[in-house]
Design a protein around this motif. Sequence first.
Motif, mmCIF file in Angstrom:
data_model
loop_
_atom_site.group_PDB
_atom_site.id
_atom_site.type_symbol
_atom_site.label_atom_id
_atom_site.label_comp_id
_atom_site.label_asym_id
_atom_site.label_seq_id
_atom_site.Cartn_x
_atom_site.Cartn_y
_atom_site.Cartn_z
ATOM 1 N N GLN A 1 0.814 -1.203 0.000
ATOM 2 C CA GLN A 1 0.000 0.000 0.000
ATOM 3 C C GLN A 1 0.850 1.256 0.000
ATOM 4 N N VAL A 2 2.084 1.132 0.444
ATOM 5 C CA VAL A 2 3.001 2.270 0.496
ATOM 6 C C VAL A 2 4.330 1.828 -0.108
ATOM 7 N N CYS B 1 7.526 8.885 -2.235
ATOM 8 C CA CYS B 1 6.689 7.824 -1.677
ATOM 9 C C CYS B 1 5.378 7.793 -2.464
ATOM 10 N N ASP B 2 4.911 6.613 -2.800
ATOM 11 C CA ASP B 2 3.627 6.450 -3.476
ATOM 12 C C ASP B 2 2.708 5.566 -2.644
ATOM 13 N N VAL C 1 1.651 6.061 6.202
ATOM 14 C CA VAL C 1 0.308 6.591 5.986
ATOM 15 C C VAL C 1 -0.578 6.126 7.130
ATOM 16 N N HIS C 2 -1.547 6.931 7.417
ATOM 17 C CA HIS C 2 -2.447 6.622 8.524
ATOM 18 C C HIS C 2 -3.884 6.656 8.025
ATOM 19 N N SER C 3 -4.648 5.687 8.491
ATOM 20 C CA SER C 3 -6.074 5.661 8.165
ATOM 21 C C SER C 3 -6.879 5.833 9.446
ATOM 22 N N SER C 4 -7.760 6.812 9.466
ATOM 23 C CA SER C 4 -8.571 7.024 10.673
ATOM 24 C C SER C 4 -9.486 5.836 10.934
ATOM 25 N N LEU D 1 -0.371 2.781 11.465
ATOM 26 C CA LEU D 1 0.500 3.349 10.453
ATOM 27 C C LEU D 1 0.970 2.232 9.536
ATOM 28 N N ILE D 2 1.007 2.517 8.248
ATOM 29 C CA ILE D 2 1.566 1.579 7.282
ATOM 30 C C ILE D 2 2.808 2.229 6.710
#
Lengths: 112, 112
Positions: free
Chosen positions: A3-4, A23-24, A92-95, A100-101
């Motif tokens: 994902q990252v 970073c993608d 990256v963070h998802s609420s 964190l990923i």
Amino acid sequence: DQQVKQNSPSLSVQEGRISILNCDYTNSMFDYFLWYKKYPAEGPTFLISISSIKDKNEDGRFTVFLNKSAKHLSLHIVPSQPGDSAVYFCAVHSSNTGKLIFGQGTTLQVKP
Amino acid sequence: EPEVTQTPSHQVTQMGQEVILRCVPISNHLYFYWYRQILGQKVEFLVSFYNNEISEKSEIFDDQFSVERPDGSNFTLKIRSTKLEDSAMYFCASSDRPSGAFFGQGTRLTVV
């Protein structure tokens, strides 16, 4: 689970020049994007973050840019210093999940 | 400056033994995490903990793993029966909000 992605495993830059780390990511639902710096045998150190509602955040020599349409994140360090030499991770963070990923990391070497 | 502290810094254990990795998060933080990094690989999420319960766990976090916050200040990760592939750096992290976690220095776990 890719994902990252940080596609450059390493980067070498001359002292005083700009370092650009890229970073993608794949999921447009992420709400925060972060950069961490890591020295060997130490934990990741938070550097700078950006919310998904912004496209730029600046803190001293560090600037993070977010291009949501391209799902691309970059960290600019200017001017680069030898002490910046380390491994840089984007995250990256998802609420929705709270976790964190991390990307695979890019090793930055700043040469004096 | 407040920091996340982890003990021990290095733990060597025999395969099949139980280990407990200890963490003291930053005092006013509410969100707690364990991550690990196998040598040469990226930092991987294990588990997140909020409001005295696990909020999310990864596929790595199987029945051999458990977390506890026994006394309101410590946050522990237990591995019941260690395997060789559990050898890694284990990082504890905490946060006062669902993004931007601060990491400890890590515990290097070596399973022999």
